[in-house]
Design a protein around this motif. Structure first.
Motif, PDB file in Angstrom:
ATOM      1  N   LEU A   3       0.809  -1.214   0.000  1.00  0.00           N
ATOM      2  CA  LEU A   3       0.000   0.000   0.000  1.00  0.00           C
ATOM      3  C   LEU A   3       0.844   1.267   0.000  1.00  0.00           C
ATOM      4  O   LEU A   3       0.441   2.285  -0.559  1.00  0.00           O
ATOM      5  CB  LEU A   3      -0.935  -0.002   1.215  1.00  0.00           C
ATOM      6  CG  LEU A   3      -2.025  -1.075   1.193  1.00  0.00           C
ATOM      7  CD1 LEU A   3      -2.731  -1.142   2.530  1.00  0.00           C
ATOM      8  CD2 LEU A   3      -3.019  -0.810   0.093  1.00  0.00           C
ATOM      9  N   SER A   4       2.015   1.222   0.630  1.00  0.00           N
ATOM     10  CA  SER A   4       2.881   2.404   0.639  1.00  0.00           C
ATOM     11  C   SER A   4       3.458   2.655  -0.749  1.00  0.00           C
ATOM     12  O   SER A   4       3.600   3.805  -1.177  1.00  0.00           O
ATOM     13  CB  SER A   4       4.008   2.233   1.664  1.00  0.00           C
ATOM     14  OG  SER A   4       4.786   1.078   1.377  1.00  0.00           O
ATOM     15  N   MET A   5       3.775   1.593  -1.485  1.00  0.00           N
ATOM     16  CA  MET A   5       4.293   1.751  -2.842  1.00  0.00           C
ATOM     17  C   MET A   5       3.203   2.255  -3.780  1.00  0.00           C
ATOM     18  O   MET A   5       3.451   3.099  -4.650  1.00  0.00           O
ATOM     19  CB  MET A   5       4.854   0.419  -3.348  1.00  0.00           C
ATOM     20  CG  MET A   5       5.663   0.539  -4.620  1.00  0.00           C
ATOM     21  SD  MET A   5       7.191   1.483  -4.381  1.00  0.00           S
ATOM     22  CE  MET A   5       8.186   0.271  -3.500  1.00  0.00           C
ATOM     23  N   VAL A   6       1.998   1.763  -3.599  1.00  0.00           N
ATOM     24  CA  VAL A   6       0.870   2.217  -4.417  1.00  0.00           C
ATOM     25  C   VAL A   6       0.613   3.700  -4.171  1.00  0.00           C
ATOM     26  O   VAL A   6       0.338   4.461  -5.102  1.00  0.00           O
ATOM     27  CB  VAL A   6      -0.389   1.382  -4.106  1.00  0.00           C
ATOM     28  CG1 VAL A   6      -1.633   2.012  -4.726  1.00  0.00           C
ATOM     29  CG2 VAL A   6      -0.219  -0.036  -4.624  1.00  0.00           C
ATOM     30  N   ARG A   7       0.722   4.123  -2.935  1.00  0.00           N
ATOM     31  CA  ARG A   7       0.536   5.545  -2.611  1.00  0.00           C
ATOM     32  C   ARG A   7       1.590   6.402  -3.300  1.00  0.00           C
ATOM     33  O   ARG A   7       1.312   7.512  -3.748  1.00  0.00           O
ATOM     34  CB  ARG A   7       0.600   5.747  -1.099  1.00  0.00           C
ATOM     35  CG  ARG A   7       0.325   7.175  -0.653  1.00  0.00           C
ATOM     36  CD  ARG A   7       0.297   7.279   0.860  1.00  0.00           C
ATOM     37  NE  ARG A   7      -0.173   8.593   1.292  1.00  0.00           N
ATOM     38  CZ  ARG A   7      -0.381   8.924   2.555  1.00  0.00           C
ATOM     39  NH1 ARG A   7      -0.171   8.026   3.519  1.00  0.00           N
ATOM     40  NH2 ARG A   7      -0.811  10.135   2.874  1.00  0.00           N
ATOM     41  N   HIS A   8       2.791   5.877  -3.392  1.00  0.00           N
ATOM     42  CA  HIS A   8       3.900   6.610  -3.996  1.00  0.00           C
ATOM     43  C   HIS A   8       3.711   6.807  -5.496  1.00  0.00           C
ATOM     44  O   HIS A   8       3.962   7.890  -6.023  1.00  0.00           O
ATOM     45  CB  HIS A   8       5.210   5.851  -3.737  1.00  0.00           C
ATOM     46  CG  HIS A   8       6.370   6.344  -4.537  1.00  0.00           C
ATOM     47  ND1 HIS A   8       7.107   7.445  -4.182  1.00  0.00           N
ATOM     48  CD2 HIS A   8       6.917   5.885  -5.695  1.00  0.00           C
ATOM     49  CE1 HIS A   8       8.060   7.649  -5.088  1.00  0.00           C
ATOM     50  NE2 HIS A   8       7.969   6.706  -6.002  1.00  0.00           N
ATOM     51  N   ILE A   9       3.236   5.795  -6.185  1.00  0.00           N
ATOM     52  CA  ILE A   9       3.254   5.830  -7.654  1.00  0.00           C
ATOM     53  C   ILE A   9       1.916   6.204  -8.275  1.00  0.00           C
ATOM     54  O   ILE A   9       1.866   6.669  -9.412  1.00  0.00           O
ATOM     55  CB  ILE A   9       3.731   4.460  -8.221  1.00  0.00           C
ATOM     56  CG1 ILE A   9       4.110   4.610  -9.704  1.00  0.00           C
ATOM     57  CG2 ILE A   9       2.681   3.386  -8.023  1.00  0.00           C
ATOM     58  CD1 ILE A   9       4.741   3.360 -10.292  1.00  0.00           C
ATOM     59  N   SER A  10       0.813   6.032  -7.556  1.00  0.00           N
ATOM     60  CA  SER A  10      -0.515   6.139  -8.173  1.00  0.00           C
ATOM     61  C   SER A  10      -1.151   7.516  -8.012  1.00  0.00           C
ATOM     62  O   SER A  10      -0.984   8.173  -6.990  1.00  0.00           O
ATOM     63  CB  SER A  10      -1.460   5.085  -7.589  1.00  0.00           C
ATOM     64  OG  SER A  10      -0.928   3.793  -7.755  1.00  0.00           O
ATOM     65  N   LYS A  11      -1.935   7.891  -9.015  1.00  0.00           N
ATOM     66  CA  LYS A  11      -2.733   9.114  -8.940  1.00  0.00           C
ATOM     67  C   LYS A  11      -4.081   8.822  -8.279  1.00  0.00           C
ATOM     68  O   LYS A  11      -4.606   9.627  -7.526  1.00  0.00           O
ATOM     69  CB  LYS A  11      -2.959   9.684 -10.343  1.00  0.00           C
ATOM     70  CG  LYS A  11      -3.815  10.941 -10.388  1.00  0.00           C
ATOM     71  CD  LYS A  11      -3.954  11.470 -11.792  1.00  0.00           C
ATOM     72  CE  LYS A  11      -4.920  12.653 -11.867  1.00  0.00           C
ATOM     73  NZ  LYS A  11      -4.486  13.781 -11.031  1.00  0.00           N
ATOM     74  N   LYS A  12      -4.626   7.637  -8.581  1.00  0.00           N
ATOM     75  CA  LYS A  12      -5.876   7.197  -7.973  1.00  0.00           C
ATOM     76  C   LYS A  12      -5.706   5.750  -7.529  1.00  0.00           C
ATOM     77  O   LYS A  12      -4.866   5.018  -8.070  1.00  0.00           O
ATOM     78  CB  LYS A  12      -7.043   7.300  -8.963  1.00  0.00           C
ATOM     79  CG  LYS A  12      -7.325   8.711  -9.456  1.00  0.00           C
ATOM     80  CD  LYS A  12      -8.392   8.701 -10.531  1.00  0.00           C
ATOM     81  CE  LYS A  12      -8.598  10.095 -11.121  1.00  0.00           C
ATOM     82  NZ  LYS A  12      -9.559  10.086 -12.250  1.00  0.00           N
ATOM     83  N   VAL A  13      -6.504   5.324  -6.556  1.00  0.00           N
ATOM     84  CA  VAL A  13      -6.392   3.963  -6.026  1.00  0.00           C
ATOM     85  C   VAL A  13      -7.774   3.345  -5.901  1.00  0.00           C
ATOM     86  O   VAL A  13      -8.721   3.985  -5.422  1.00  0.00           O
ATOM     87  CB  VAL A  13      -5.699   3.952  -4.645  1.00  0.00           C
ATOM     88  CG1 VAL A  13      -5.669   2.534  -4.075  1.00  0.00           C
ATOM     89  CG2 VAL A  13      -4.281   4.502  -4.741  1.00  0.00           C
ATOM     90  N   GLY A  14      -7.881   2.086  -6.342  1.00  0.00           N
ATOM     91  CA  GLY A  14      -9.094   1.310  -6.153  1.00  0.00           C
ATOM     92  C   GLY A  14      -8.808   0.151  -5.207  1.00  0.00           C
ATOM     93  O   GLY A  14      -7.767  -0.496  -5.307  1.00  0.00           O
TER      94      GLY A  14
END
Length: 333
Positions: A226-237
């Motif tokens: 989740l921390s990596m997704v927060r770093h790279i993503s503009k939106k999250v599902g």
């Protein structure tokens, strides 16, 4: 790791739109396999991706993240729903009809070893999609392969080697070079860093960001971290048992979490600051995960939700916009 850049071009043009996507797998049981059940791996997923942006997709193992990616790539033919690529529905197309679109849509697989043919050299692996689409021949083909190797941080001497001669991070770089070989616009990154060491993960993610900035790529980034997704993503599902339970801009989702399942996931993210780590409470989920074959009539998360009401167990919550750009499927929000 670098901080996520804000400067690369993200347009308002919708590149990919997924509408009520369903992917059911047939399961035969009983005498002579006459009784048929369906595993609802993806059960009504909808979202859009604008050109140049990264959408993160997270959730527990088995929630349907990778199956969603495979269906979008048409490695599986969806049971129902629409996959609109530049406004054209590719979900119901035949393999022959969808073939031209594969050049624009590529995939980076989770296992960098299993996804590479051990009997082929790196040059052959990267050159295969080039040959399939007749993009380069002769010396131009060789130069293109060398160019792609340089793009992912490898040298010309690596072209004649086989996958087993590389580390996990290097193999994943080969996989990325292969995905880039046909100049795609959209790439599904199916947990591309989960099999790599932590230090290598940062290098690969930074490289993906650099490639996005220089080539204008659009990503669907599937991951557990989740921390990596927060770093790279503009939106999250956030997915649970085949369905999206929450979807929003990254910082909005992480700072104003609405769904109880998302809150539980975020509470489990390790904190590097010892002071915060000592006081942080991890929300432990109890209860049984429903079968993807016989999903409950109400909320799929009701069997594990600490706030579930009788209504939650009887009525399926609508996936709706709770506040601008922030969607959730919960009766309590």
């Amino acid at each position: 790791m670098k901080h996520r850049r804000e400067g690369f071009a993200v347009s308002e043009e919708v590149l990919l739109e997924v509408k009520d996507l369903k992917m059911y797998f047939e399961n035969r049981k009983g005498l002579l396999g006459k009784q048929i059940e369906y595993v609802k791996a993806v059960d009504g997923v909808s979202f859009t991706i604008n050109r140049g942006e990264t959408i993160g997709l997270v959730g527990e193992s088995g929630c349907g993240k990778s199956t969603t990616g495979y269906s979008i790539m048409r490695l599986y033919k969806p049971t129902s729903g629409q996959i609109l690529y530049k406004g054209v529905d590719i979900a119901s197309m035949s393999p022959k009809e969808v073939w031209p679109y594969r050049k624009n849509m590529q995939m980076i697989f989770q296992d960098p070893y299993a996804s590479l043919n051990p009997r082929m050299t790196v040059a052959d692996i990267i050159g295969e999609p080039i040959d399939i689409y007749h993009l380069y021949e002769g010396k131009a083909r060789q130069e293109r392969i060398f160019e792609l190797l340089a793009t992912v941080g490898l040298g010309k001497d690596h072209a004649s080697r086989y996958p087993h001669e590389f580390s996990g991070g290097q193999r994943q770089r080969v996989g990325i070079a292969r995905a880039l070989a046909v100049n795609p616009e959209f790439i599904v990154c199916d947990e591309p860093i989960s099999a790599l060491d932590v230090s290598i993960q940062a290098q690969v993610v930074n490289m993906l960001e650099d490639l996005q900035a220089s080539l204008g790529l659009t990503y669907l980034f599937i991951a557990h971290d989740l921390s990596m997704v927060r770093h790279i993503s503009k939106k999250v599902g956030v997915m649970y048992l085949g369905s999206l339970v929450e979807f929003a801009e990254t910082e909005e989702l992480y700072t104003h979490t609405l769904h109880p399942y998302t809150k539980a996931l975020l509470s489990a993210v390790p904190e590097l600051d010892p002071a915060i780590s000592k006081t942080k409470k991890v929300q432990m989920l109890t209860g049984e995960i429903p079968s993807p074959i016989n999903t409950p009539p109400g909320c799929k998360f009701a069997t594990r939700c600490p706030h579930a009401t009788p209504r939650c167990k009887e009525e399926r919550p609508e996936f709706k916009e709770v506040c601008p750009g922030h969607y959730a499927a919960c009766h309590l929000v």
